[in-house]
Motif scaffolding. Structure first.
Motif, PDB file in Angstrom:
ATOM      1  N   GLN A 112       0.820  -1.214   0.000  1.00  0.00           N
ATOM      2  CA  GLN A 112       0.000   0.000   0.000  1.00  0.00           C
ATOM      3  C   GLN A 112       0.857   1.268   0.000  1.00  0.00           C
ATOM      4  OE1 GLN A 112      -2.323  -0.719   3.565  1.00  0.00           O
ATOM      5  NE2 GLN A 112      -4.087  -1.358   2.360  1.00  0.00           N
ATOM      6  N   LYS A 113       2.113   1.142  -0.371  1.00  0.00           N
ATOM      7  CA  LYS A 113       3.022   2.288  -0.285  1.00  0.00           C
ATOM      8  C   LYS A 113       2.642   3.405  -1.249  1.00  0.00           C
ATOM      9  CE  LYS A 113       6.362   0.281  -3.542  1.00  0.00           C
ATOM     10  NZ  LYS A 113       7.768  -0.129  -3.733  1.00  0.00           N
ATOM     11  N   ASP A 114       1.918   3.087  -2.317  1.00  0.00           N
ATOM     12  CA  ASP A 114       1.521   4.114  -3.281  1.00  0.00           C
ATOM     13  C   ASP A 114       0.172   4.727  -2.944  1.00  0.00           C
ATOM     14  OD1 ASP A 114       3.833   3.737  -4.777  1.00  0.00           O
ATOM     15  OD2 ASP A 114       2.930   2.084  -5.908  1.00  0.00           O
ATOM     16  N   PHE A 115      -0.487   4.258  -1.874  1.00  0.00           N
ATOM     17  CA  PHE A 115      -1.775   4.798  -1.473  1.00  0.00           C
ATOM     18  C   PHE A 115      -1.555   6.078  -0.659  1.00  0.00           C
ATOM     19  CE2 PHE A 115      -4.825   0.985  -1.760  1.00  0.00           C
ATOM     20  CZ  PHE A 115      -4.143   0.486  -2.863  1.00  0.00           C
ATOM     21  N   VAL A 116      -2.644   6.793  -0.443  1.00  0.00           N
ATOM     22  CA  VAL A 116      -2.584   7.931   0.477  1.00  0.00           C
ATOM     23  C   VAL A 116      -2.263   7.394   1.865  1.00  0.00           C
ATOM     24  CG1 VAL A 116      -3.870   9.819   1.532  1.00  0.00           C
ATOM     25  CG2 VAL A 116      -4.248   9.247  -0.872  1.00  0.00           C
ATOM     26  N   PRO A 117      -1.190   7.873   2.505  1.00  0.00           N
ATOM     27  CA  PRO A 117      -0.771   7.272   3.788  1.00  0.00           C
ATOM     28  C   PRO A 117      -1.798   7.492   4.907  1.00  0.00           C
ATOM     29  CG  PRO A 117       0.474   9.278   3.350  1.00  0.00           C
ATOM     30  CD  PRO A 117      -0.320   8.985   2.108  1.00  0.00           C
ATOM     31  N   LEU A 118      -2.039   6.433   5.659  1.00  0.00           N
ATOM     32  CA  LEU A 118      -2.909   6.515   6.827  1.00  0.00           C
ATOM     33  C   LEU A 118      -2.111   6.878   8.076  1.00  0.00           C
ATOM     34  CD1 LEU A 118      -5.070   3.301   6.263  1.00  0.00           C
ATOM     35  CD2 LEU A 118      -5.716   5.662   5.761  1.00  0.00           C
ATOM     36  N   TYR A 119      -0.845   6.601   8.054  1.00  0.00           N
ATOM     37  CA  TYR A 119       0.011   6.816   9.221  1.00  0.00           C
ATOM     38  C   TYR A 119       1.135   7.765   8.841  1.00  0.00           C
ATOM     39  CZ  TYR A 119       3.240   5.795  13.057  1.00  0.00           C
ATOM     40  OH  TYR A 119       4.090   5.901  14.134  1.00  0.00           O
ATOM     41  N   GLN A 120       1.175   8.931   9.486  1.00  0.00           N
ATOM     42  CA  GLN A 120       2.222   9.911   9.216  1.00  0.00           C
ATOM     43  C   GLN A 120       3.417   9.619  10.119  1.00  0.00           C
ATOM     44  OE1 GLN A 120       2.069  12.044   6.772  1.00  0.00           O
ATOM     45  NE2 GLN A 120      -0.047  11.589   6.201  1.00  0.00           N
ATOM     46  N   ASP A 121       4.442   9.025   9.549  1.00  0.00           N
ATOM     47  CA  ASP A 121       5.571   8.564  10.341  1.00  0.00           C
ATOM     48  C   ASP A 121       6.283   9.711  11.041  1.00  0.00           C
ATOM     49  OD1 ASP A 121       7.400   6.240  11.005  1.00  0.00           O
ATOM     50  OD2 ASP A 121       8.830   7.637  10.114  1.00  0.00           O
ATOM     51  N   PHE A 122       6.555  10.798  10.324  1.00  0.00           N
ATOM     52  CA  PHE A 122       7.316  11.897  10.914  1.00  0.00           C
ATOM     53  C   PHE A 122       6.536  12.581  12.038  1.00  0.00           C
ATOM     54  CE2 PHE A 122       8.604  16.359  11.136  1.00  0.00           C
ATOM     55  CZ  PHE A 122       9.954  16.220  11.404  1.00  0.00           C
ATOM     56  N   GLU A 123       5.221  12.712  11.884  1.00  0.00           N
ATOM     57  CA  GLU A 123       4.401  13.375  12.890  1.00  0.00           C
ATOM     58  C   GLU A 123       4.399  12.606  14.210  1.00  0.00           C
ATOM     59  OE1 GLU A 123       0.538  14.073  11.358  1.00  0.00           O
ATOM     60  OE2 GLU A 123       1.213  15.407   9.760  1.00  0.00           O
ATOM     61  N   ASN A 124       4.715  11.334  14.175  1.00  0.00           N
ATOM     62  CA  ASN A 124       4.727  10.517  15.383  1.00  0.00           C
ATOM     63  C   ASN A 124       6.138  10.318  15.933  1.00  0.00           C
ATOM     64  OD1 ASN A 124       1.812   9.256  15.783  1.00  0.00           O
ATOM     65  ND2 ASN A 124       2.213   9.393  13.595  1.00  0.00           N
TER      66      ASN A 124
END
Length: 553
Positions: A112-124
């Motif tokens: 699912q890497k090309d999908f709109v991300p559900l989890y914002q890695d940097f924000e966490n």
């Protein structure tokens, strides 16, 4: 407006140089708030106090608050601490990326890497690398009444706070310095508990409907009439959730074309309610009457943006006691400004109702003001009354309007009957309608405990924030490593307290927050203060600077 009239409502702030024991800023100054010339209650030897009197006619008693600026050395060390933690965080993220260190965080699936991300890695990043280090200080399960003492379920973490396991053991008789149990009504025995049991047997535990359908019980009507008498207003309305009392009622009171003037430290429920209303929001500096008056004057002079039409409504939103700062609103000055500029006032007394005033009736009672001068009086039953829910009090026209337009009134399930009975019984005790002096004794005991504990910490050299009469006592920790260390060390000594850091506070103002209760004894308060050693003082660039008052012996 002339210069003299503009200066009538000043902050009452005075800056003075300090000597031994007092924490200065980088310029050697300390900021104090006082509206009367008098010696400080907890003055240290050799400390000089200079106060400026402003508007003494508005205040019937001395109003003393202290917010000492963070010393430059402590601020630099705190920033360095966060910088080091950030560097190590990026290093650990690098190790996790290459699977050198096990990764416990949520990740997007590879497919699912090309999908709109559900989890914002940097924000966490902060949660993953900083909060997780001290996560064990929060969400501890309690297995008893949260009274003056409580029992905690012991837990351990096998993976550095990513997950927790219960050991099956119970930590007994932990002194509770974190609950908002101001008057000690969080109890499972006594008049309140007995009355709640009777209400449960009569009405059941739940209602299963909204107030406007078939969920309006006679006990709800009795509660609202009692609250109106307690507050000294024409009418009131009760809600099942304190947070929703703010977030769902402010949108019913203001909307597009209205202006909300909000204190910068207002609670999240007030902020959410203001945003949901669609009103224009402007923020004034905390308890700063000059900032508030400037916004009021600009709002009246310039009107709405672009059109410059007059605002339909201007609503000032403040709290009675600010739960993170321990400060009390300058209500006499706010009311004076509100009357001068023909605005409305929304007062949130979540922490002050029951905890302030000679009769326990909140900040209005504390200042000896007329409740009619406050347009919307809001408060919660979750603190001083040992229950749940909230209320809004005011004119009958206001309450009738909310009954038909408030989302919290129309769509929320009615308050549980045992909860309503808990509030009724505890409120009657405070008012003395139970035929005893128990309520008055608890209000007086809370005031005495607050004064005693604040004096104790101050005499030991700690940097504490807030008003002298506030039962919320923030003690400054500053550095990030001390947040977790303080909470753990206090728990080792059977003392449960709340530690708070960024982003709930400014990054250099981490703190421990003590909540005083009438149920606390002097022995308990002495026990809390014993594990903490006095502040160490260092000389830095010609000035004395105190370190964070949190060294553990």
């Amino acid at each position: 407006m002339t210069e003299s009239s503009a200066n009538k409502l000043l902050n009452g702030d005075a800056c003075h140089r300090t000597s031994n024991g007092r924490k200065p800023s980088k310029k050697g100054l300390v900021k104090n708030h006082c509206l009367f010339q008098q010696p400080h209650k907890y003055r240290r030897p050799g400390e000089k106090n200079q106060y400026v009197t402003h508007n003494p006619k508005l205040y019937k008693k001395p109003f003393v608050e202290s917010f000492e600026e963070t010393p430059l050395l402590v601020a630099v060390l705190t920033y360095m601490g966060y910088g080091i933690l950030t560097i190590f965080g990026y290093l650990r993220d690098f190790l996790r990326h290459w699977n050198i260190e096990k990764c416990h965080v949520a990740r997007e699936r590879e497919e699912q890497k090309d999908f709109v991300p559900l989890y914002q890695d940097f924000e966490n990043f902060y949660t993953r690398n900083l909060y997780m280090r001290i996560r064990d200080n929060w969400n501890r399960p309690i297995c008893s009444v949260p009274g003056a003492k409580m029992d905690l379920v012991e837990r351990v973490s096998p993976d550095y706070n990513w997950t927790f396991e219960h050991t099956g053991k119970v930590v007994k008789d932990v002194i509770n310095m974190g609950s908002y149990n101001y008057l000690g009504f969080a109890e499972n025995s006594g008049a309140c508990a007995d009355a709640a049991i009777e209400a449960t047997q009569k009405y059941g535990a739940g209602v299963g409907s909204t107030r406007c359908e078939i969920g309006n019980l006679d006990i709800h009507e009795e509660l609202e009439q009692l609250v109106a008498r307690f507050l000294g207003v024409e009418s009131s309305m009760a809600f099942g959730m304190g947070f929703a009392t703010n977030s769902m009622n402010i949108p019913a009171l203001t909307g597009k074309g209205c202006l909300i003037l909000s204190d910068e430290l207002n609670h999240a429920s007030l902020v959410l309610g203001a945003r949901l209303s669609g009103s224009t929001i402007r923020v004034f500096k905390h308890n700063n009457m000059q900032s508030l008056e400037k916004l009021l004057r600009d709002a009246i002079i310039h009107g709405q943006p672009r059109t410059h039409r007059p605002w339909k409504k201007i609503l000032i939103v403040v709290e009675g006691i600010y739960s993170m700062e321990g400060s009390i609103v300058r209500l006499p000055e706010v009311i004076a400004l509100k009357k001068r500029y023909k605005a409305y006032l929304y007062l949130d007394e979540a922490h002050s109702i029951g905890a302030l005033g000679p009769n326990g009736r909140g900040v209005v009672d504390y200042f000896g003001l007329d409740p009619k001068d406050v347009d919307i009086m809001m408060g919660t039953f979750t603190k001083s009354f040992g229950a749940a829910g909230g209320y809004i009090g005011g004119k009958k026209e206001l309450i009738d309007y909310l009954r038909h337009h408030s989302h919290s009134a129309l769509y929320a399930t009615s308050m549980s009957s045992p909860v309503a009975q808990q509030i009724i019984t505890s409120m009657k005790i405070i008012m003395g309608e139970d035929g005893t002096t128990l309520g008055a004794d608890r209000v007086r005991q809370l005031s005495e405990n607050t004064t005693y504990f604040r004096r104790k910490l101050h005499d030991m050299g700690f940097i504490i924030y807030g008003n002298d009469d506030s039962p919320v006592v923030p003690m400054m920790l500053y550095m990030p490593a001390k947040i977790g260390a303080f909470g753990r060390e206090m728990l080792k000594r059977n003392i449960g307290t709340v530690v708070v850091g960024f982003p709930a506070t400014p990054i250099i103002e981490s703190r421990a927050r003590f909540c005083i209760s009438a149920a606390h004894t002097r022995e308990m308060l002495d026990t809390v203060s014993l594990p903490i050693s006095p502040v160490r003082v260092y000389e830095f660039h010609g000035h004395l600077h105190t370190t964070t008052a949190t060294f553990i012996i």
